[in-house]
Every structure is written in structure tokens, then in C-alpha cells.
Write an enzyme that holds these catalytic residues in place. Structure first.
Site, PDB file in Angstrom:
ATOM      1  N   SER A   1     -26.237 -22.483  11.998  1.00  0.00           N
ATOM      2  CA  SER A   1     -26.898 -23.404  12.954  1.00  0.00           C
ATOM      3  C   SER A   1     -28.365 -23.028  13.145  1.00  0.00           C
ATOM      4  O   SER A   1     -28.764 -21.885  12.890  1.00  0.00           O
ATOM      5  CB  SER A   1     -26.208 -23.368  14.314  1.00  0.00           C
ATOM      6  OG  SER A   1     -24.836 -23.693  14.189  1.00  0.00           O
TER       7      SER A   1
ATOM      8  N   ASP B   1     -19.480  -9.806  16.265  1.00  0.00           N
ATOM      9  CA  ASP B   1     -18.119  -9.509  15.843  1.00  0.00           C
ATOM     10  C   ASP B   1     -17.302  -9.199  17.092  1.00  0.00           C
ATOM     11  O   ASP B   1     -17.437  -8.144  17.695  1.00  0.00           O
ATOM     12  CB  ASP B   1     -18.150  -8.304  14.893  1.00  0.00           C
ATOM     13  CG  ASP B   1     -16.778  -7.801  14.535  1.00  0.00           C
ATOM     14  OD1 ASP B   1     -15.785  -8.498  14.821  1.00  0.00           O
ATOM     15  OD2 ASP B   1     -16.688  -6.693  13.974  1.00  0.00           O
TER      16      ASP B   1
ATOM     17  N   ASP C   1     -11.269  -7.885  16.561  1.00  0.00           N
ATOM     18  CA  ASP C   1     -10.848  -6.705  15.813  1.00  0.00           C
ATOM     19  C   ASP C   1      -9.431  -6.871  15.307  1.00  0.00           C
ATOM     20  O   ASP C   1      -8.601  -7.556  15.915  1.00  0.00           O
ATOM     21  CB  ASP C   1     -10.929  -5.458  16.701  1.00  0.00           C
ATOM     22  CG  ASP C   1     -12.345  -4.933  16.832  1.00  0.00           C
ATOM     23  OD1 ASP C   1     -13.240  -5.469  16.148  1.00  0.00           O
ATOM     24  OD2 ASP C   1     -12.570  -3.996  17.622  1.00  0.00           O
TER      25      ASP C   1
END
Length: 781
Positions: free
Chosen positions: A233, A306, A309
């Protein structure tokens, strides 16, 4: 149920959008003006009626899409798709998004809960109104079930909580098992030195190339038993010092898969207390992102953090229970069994298991091993709905920032501007605090060594308000430098788009920027990596015949990927073949995800984010001979170029003067039911249109290597907000506002989108009412 539909069926599925409707559950009533593009502008004298009307209007245009997203999240897509939906359904059942959504609803504030309840009532009022149903229901032989409040949260998660970083981690684990951790680390360098960052604006990454030999060794050790288990984006804001109006501008677009109907639904909402205009998600109230109210405008790009997990769990059965090992003790897991119904096939039972790390998404109890996914949006309810609700009503940039303090899924970048002259950038979401080794793949869950230590505090998340640079640019590139104290991710996108947009903004210096200038940046199709690859092709020797002619097309080319360019076709074909050559050399038997011999998006993602950008960088700066890849690189460019030219000859003929990039590069929109109902595909799929650009330019019209240039991802919206006069705002979506294939608004924005044109964000209510294509009153019974 029928596998065939007629043109009359398409027309008859469109509901009445003009006659007044008398409905229960609406208090004083509401008015829906639809403009010439079918976009609803909704007014009411109270909030409850406003969101009721939004739910009603959205169901009129997008009911089947809402319902399909609901079924996808619930792991029930097979009910409509048959066996084609099974793999997706198995994963979604294991993700237990039904439970997660209900937890989020429980923690909503009374105001946000009332908004959802009103919206839900509007959706159900349409379902119960006796209006014709979308044509898709006649294909599947189904009917929509009653909408429930928690469904509004659920359908948001299909493209957010349900996506994320876990796929890349699973693939890195497979790659490390295939070629070894040392080679995997060598071709997974993370961010390159000199990569443009978001904060501070204009800064470049100065650390060494990231590597993770030790971490990836641990991944291999943790996942050895799972090898047999199936497992972008743009946004920017510029200072009022640089604009014609003296107030900032904010613009951008969101890049995702091109879906049918389009992901976003344009909407304008107003009560006496507030109004907002922006891109909504069908099934979810408000205009959550890419929106503005009377005071603040904001965009959004994926922050890339991130937050998911993967924990490898040791599992066993103990009677009717399932247990998992943690720090030497066997703990009881939460277990249930659900049945997937399959259209035209046999039903299938799925065992759902959840440890304290999260639900098991891969592996099985009987194998003794499984992979649990940990996600901030799945560990108890979170107040992300309140964050969007507060943003919608914010009156200053600071209030916008405070509102997003409770945002959860996914972590987002927000460029913004307000009527007081403030502009800037926010990085918002819940990012777990843990070690970097969690970022490279599945980690052992039984040791207790990789647990989360809460979340990064809001005050320590990156932000930039009124920077001296005079602009902020966020395009999924690296957010912060190596000295940032928290781990965010190893897997940022390239900085090509961000760097090009920065160049375009710099070119405006000395000129007072306008909305039209922002639109020209949307339209930019100049490729930064093309310069290095074309330079290397130009240096090839002993080329003759068609190869010499094709190389000559690149001489003096300005790297602009316009649809009528022959040089763009040569570059793109060569670049695509280079993807294949790099994958074959680097990935061994896992190269099939790039070459097209297997379905594996992880291979393509790793190649585009890490290996290929490093290869292109070294190609440009002359350091390719120093690359630690573990394979020869000398002949790759020539092999790729010759293969690319051969491809063009095979597809477009041997007369290079007739080669055009647009002839190859066309939109690839496909309706979700077209595979299950091929007889109806021509009627429910939108027309294909040519497009400029590729995945590395601001007009990021992307195509995976196996897709042979069919545009599968791209801007699913574009927007420009002008706080000096909101009526100057512009926007566009691919396809159109309606989800009905028989509607004139099903794809009436498509050609404009492909030509990078926009339509006005109508803001003046007298203009809206006077020019409305339809006006409908929703009245109390």
C-alpha cells in the site's frame, strides 16, 4: 439450485433503491442519496438511525459479499464452493474466529456496541424486506442467515486477523529444512543497507544486512517432525507549507488482492453531531480507514509488524482430553470437534485444539505435534472497534492518535492531516514484546523460552508529527532503524515505491502542490529496479536477431511501465524470467511456487521481499560477485532476458513493433463462485482492462510469476483528502459500488481506475441531493 443464470436473472436481483421503505427498528428515519456512481450518502437525525441505514444500504449493494465473508471466517465456504473451499475451511475452523469475534464484542464500549446493534438491525431489515436476493444465491441454492452483532467483527477479520506473517514463517521453516539454515540466511538478508525508512522521514537504514543463522537452526530443530505436515500500500502526507491552499494534503491507496466485488465500499455518513466519508468494509459499520470527517483526514497502509508467532507444541491424548507439554508439565488444551458441510460432497469433522499460545493450525494430536498461532487479536477481547469509532469522531490530529491507541489488528501505518495544519504519521497496533528469534519461523512451545512479555507500549511506537522534511511517506517499507529498541519484523517490503514517491514530492519543491499533483503521484509508473536490470541487459554481448532488437528497445528507455510501451514488455518479461531463475538456483525443490509447478505463495513472497531486491541492488552497485548466495549468478541475467524475449515472441509474435505491455498486463478479477459454477463465469466476472505499472511502482498493479502478468493485486482504492476544502477530495475503486453483476455500478469505475483517474468525493449536501441518481427514505412503521 441451477448452474445457469440469465441476463434477466441478473437484472431482477437488483433491489429497489428508490421507493420509500417502512421498517421496524428505525426510530425517526433516514435518507439514502445515491450519486451517479451508486455511492450512498446517508443522513439521519440520530446515530442509531444512521447506522441502521448504513447496514440496510450496504446489504442492498453487497449482501452476498458480506455473507460469503461471514462463511469464510466461520470455515463454511465449502457450503457454497464444494471441495474447493475445504482447505480454507479447515484452517478457519482451527483459527476459531467465532470465539475471537465474540470476545471483541464483549469489550466494546456501550456507544460502539449500540452502533453495531443498529447496523445489524439494518442488515436484517433488508434481508426480511422481501427484496430480491443477489443472483449468487440462485446459483448456490442457499439463503442468507440472520445477521448477528458479532458478525460485524467477524467479517473484518477475514482480511486482517486471518492474514499476517505466519505463512511466511512456515515457508522459511520449510526452506531451512530443504537447503539448510546457512543458505536460507544468506538469501534472506532482511532490510538492505541504504533502505529508505518511514521514521524519521527520509532516513536510510544504516545497519548490516540482517541474518539469522542461529535462529533458523533452531527453526529446523523445532520443526523437523513437521516436514510431512501440510501446512502493499501507499500513503503520504505533505505539509501545508508545500501546498497551494496552505493546509496539508493526505493521499494514498491500499494494495490487496483484486476481489469481486471490490474489498471496499465507498460511503458518506452524516448526523447533526458528526459526518464522515471514506471506504468501509461491507458488513462493518463506519468508514474505518482512508476516511475524513469535518476536521481530520487519514489513510492507512499495512505496518508490516510481525505480530503472529508460531509455537511448535508437543501433543498427546489423555482419555477424552488433549494435553500439551509446557515446562515439563502436561497441561490440558481446549478441544472441540466441528463438522464442515460440503456442497455436493461428504461432510468432514475437524478437531479444534487451543493451547495457551493459541489455536493449533497445523499438525495433529495423533502425530504428537502441532503448530499453534499466537496473535494479539486472539488473546482475549480487544477494543479495536472503539479505536475506529473514536477516529471517526476525532476533531484533531492528537485525538486521532489517541483513538488509535486501542487499535489491534493488523498493525497499520496512518498518514494524516487536519484542518489546523498538522500532518504526520502514526504506527498503531498491538505488537508483542519478545525476542527476534520468534520472527524467523516456528519456535519450541514446550520450553517456555519464547513467551511474550506483554506488548510494546503505545508511547514507544514510531510516530512523526509535523516533521521538518515537510512530508511523510509510508509504503510498507522499513519503519525504523536498527537502534529501535523493540523487534518489529524481519520482513519489510522493498522501498521502491516509497523512494519513487519521495522523488515525486521532492520534484514539487518550489511549486505549490495541488490535489491534481497528488493524483499524478498515484499515476506514477516509473520503476526503480528496472534501471539496474536494463543496464545489465544492455551490457550483454553477442546478441543478435530478435534478442538484439529487444535489447535495443531498452536503450534510452525511461523505465516508465506505460501500457503502450514495448520496452516495458521486454523488461517485465525479463524480470519475470529472472524470478524463475533465482528461485530454481536458490530454493531447490521448493522453487515450484515461483515457476508455477506448485501452489506456494511463500516462495514468491520471500523472493520479492528479500532475495530479488538484494540481487537487483548488487546488480546496480557492482557487488553481485560478492553475494553469499551459494549459487552462480554470472549468467542469470542473460538466461532470463533470452527466455523473456522467447516468451514475448510466443505470445505477441516476432514483430517487436507490435509488442505492448498492456496486451499482457490486464486485470484478473475472478468472482469467487466462477470456479464452482463455470457456466455462469462469463456473467459474474467483470470485464478485463489493461493496466500500466507493476508491483514495484506507485501504481502497484502486481502479478505473481505464475500468473503470466494477469493483474491479481493492486490498489483496491485511491483517495486524496484536502482539509482546506473537503469537496476537493477525490477517490476511486476498481469495479464499482455495487456487488450485483447486473448493476450499472458493478464495474463503472473500472476503466477510470485503470487509467488512474478519480471521481469527486461529494461533500456538499445540496449538491448531493440535487444530483442524486436515486433517493430513498427509510421510515418507521
Amino acid at each position: 439450485m441451477t448452474n445457469q443464470i440469465t441476463d434477466a436473472d441478473l437484472r431482477n436481483a437488483i433491489p429497489d433503491m428508490e421507493s420509500d421503505q417502512k421498517l421496524a427498528d428505525i426510530v425517526n428515519g433516514a435518507t439514502i442519496h445515491r450519486d451517479k456512481w451508486g455511492i450512498p450518502h446517508i443522513t439521519a437525525d440520530n446515530e442509531s438511525d444512521l447506522f441502521f441505514a448504513q447496514g440496510f444500504a450496504t446489504a442492498q449493494d453487497r449482501l452476498w459479499q458480506m455473507d460469503y465473508d461471514r462463511l469464510r471466517c466461520l470455515g463454511r465456504a465449502s457450503e457454497q464452493l464444494g471441495d474447493l473451499g475445504l482447505a480454507q475451511d479447515r484452517l478457519m475452523r482451527r483459527r476459531a474466529l467465532k470465539i475471537v469475534s465474540k470476545r471483541d464484542l464483549e469489550v466494546c464500549s456501550p456507544e460502539a456496541r449500540a452502533m453495531i446493534t443498529a447496523y445489524t438491525a439494518g442488515v436484517n431489515a433488508f434481508i426480511e424486506s422481501g427484496a430480491p436476493l443477489p443472483v449468487e444465491y440462485s446459483l448456490t441454492g442457499t439463503k442468507p442467515e440472520k445477521w448477528e452483532d458479532w458478525h460485524c467483527i467477524l467479517v473484518y477479520k477475514v482480511r486482517n486477523t486471518a492474514e499476517g506473517s505466519f505463512q511466511a514463517k512456515l515457508w522459511l521453516a520449510k526452506l531451512a529444512a530443504e537447503i539448510g539454515p546457512e543458505r536460507t540466511a544468506a538469501i534472506s538478508p532482511g532490510s538492505q543497507p541504504g533502505a529508505l525508512m518511514t521514521v524519521p522521514p527520509g532516513a536510510e537504514y544504516s545497519g548490516a544486512a540482517l541474518n539469522a543463522i542461529e535462529e533458523l537452526t533452531n527453526v529446523v530443530n523445532a520443526t523437523e517432525m513437521l516436514r510431512e505436515t501440510d501446512g502493499g500500500s501507499n500513503g503520504w502526507a505533505i505539509s501545508g507549507d508545500r501546498t497551494e491552499s496552505g493546509l496539508p494534503l493526505v493521499a494514498g491507496d491500499s494494495h490487496r488482492g483484486l476481489e469481486v466485488p471490490n474489498v471496499y465500499y465507498q460511503v458518506h455518513l452524516k448526523t447533526p453531531e458528526f459526518q464522515t466519508l471514506g471506504h468501509s468494509i461491507p458488513g462493518v459499520p463506519m468508514a474505518m480507514h482512508f476516511a475524513h470527517n469535518d476536521f481530520v483526514g487519514w489513510g492507512m497502509t499495512h505496518g508490516g509488524a510481525d505480530t503472529q508467532d508460531l509455537f511448535v507444541e508437543q501433543l498427546r491424548r489423555a482419555g477424552n482430553k488433549v494435553e500439551y507439554l509446557f515446562k515439563g508439565d502436561w497441561l490440558e488444551a481446549v478441544r472441540s470437534v466441528e463438522t464442515i458441510s460440503v456442497r455436493g460432497g461428504e461432510s468432514e469433522d475437524v478437531e479444534i485444539v487451543e493451547t495457551h499460545h493459541g489455536p493449533i493450525i497445523s499438525g495433529s494430536v495423533d502425530s504428537g505435534w502441532g503448530v499453534a498461532i499466537s496473535d494479539p487479536g486472539s488473546r482475549g477481547g480487544t477494543k479495536w472497534v472503539d479505536a475506529a469509532y473514536g477516529a471517526m469522531k476525532s476533531k484533531t490530529a492528537d485525538e486521532l492518535e489517541s483513538a488509535f491507541d486501542t487499535w489491534t489488528d493488523r498493525v497499520n501505518n496512518y498518514p494524516y492531516a487536519d484542518v489546523d495544519g498538522n500532518f504526520g504519521y502514526l504506527f498503531k497496533g498491538r505488537v508483542p514484546s519478545r525476542g527476534q528469534e520468534n520472527g524467523w519461523g516456528p519456535v519450541p512451545g514446550w520450553t517456555g523460552e519464547h513467551e511474550w512479555n506483554g506488548f510494546i507500549p503505545n508511547a514507544e511506537l514510531p510516530r512523526s508529527k509535523n516533521p521538518d522534511s515537510g512530508w511523510v511517506v509510508t509504503c510498507n517499507q522499513r519503519v525504523v532503524d536498527e537502534d529501535y529498541e523493540h523487534y518489529l519484523t524481519h520482513l519489510y517490503g522493498t522501498d521502491y515505491r516509497a523512494r519513487r514517491i519521495r522523488q515525486r514530492i521532492d520534484e514539487l519543491e518550489g511549486k505549490k502542490a495541488t490535489v491534481a499533483d497528488m493524483s499524478s503521484i498515484h499515476a506514477d509508473t516509473v520503476s526503480i529496479p528496472a534501471k539496474a536490470l536494463c543496464g545489465a541487459i544492455g551490457a550483454l554481448e553477442a546478441l543478435d536477431g530478435i534478442y538484439s532488437t529487444a535489447a535495443g528497445l531498452l536503450t534510452g528507455w525511461d523505465q516508465d511501465l506505460l501500457e503502450d510501451s514495448a520496452a516495458a514488455a521486454v523488461y517485465a518479461a525479463s524480470s519475470r524470467e529472472l524470478n524463475k531463475q533465482l528461485a530454481i538456483a536458490a530454493y531447490g525443490s521448493l522453487a515450484g511456487g515461483v515457476t508455477g509447478e506448485a501452489v506456494d505463495a511463500g516462495a514468491e513472497d520471500q523472493l520479492r521481499r528479500q532475495l530479488k531486491p538484494d540481487f537487483i541492488r548488487r546488480l546496480g552497485d557492482g557487488t553481485l560477485g560478492e553475494a553469499p548466495y551459494g549459487f552462480e549468478t554470472d549468467k542469470l541475467v542473460e538466461i532470463a532476458f533470452r527466455a523473456g524475449v522467447d516468451y514475448l515472441v510466443g505470445r505477441l509474435g516476432d514483430d517487436s513493433s507490435k509488442w505492448r505491455w498492456g496486451e499482457l498486463h490486464k486485470t484478473g478479477h475472478v468472482h469467487p463462485l466462477s470456479g464452482a459454477f463455470p457456466e455462469a463465469a462469463a456473467q459474474i466476472n467483470p470485464p478485463k482492462v489493461e493496466a500500466s505499472g507493476d508491483g514495484d511502482v506507485p501504481f502497484a498493479s502486481g502479478s505473481s510469476t505464475p500468473a503470466e502478468f494477469a493483474v491479481k493485486t493492486g490498489p483496491i482504492n485511491r483517495y486524496i483528502h484536502d482539509p482546506s476544502n473537503w469537496s476537493n477530495g477525490r477517490w476511486i475503486v476498481p469495479l464499482g459500488s455495487s456487488g450485483h453483476p447486473g448493476s450499472s455500478h458493478f464495474s463503472d469505475q473500472q476503466v477510470m481506475w485503470a487509467k488512474i483517474e478519480t471521481i469527486p468525493q461529494l461533500w456538499d449536501w445540496s449538491e448531493i441531493a440535487e444530483g442524486a441518481e436515486t433517493t430513498q427514505q427509510l421510515l418507521p412503521e
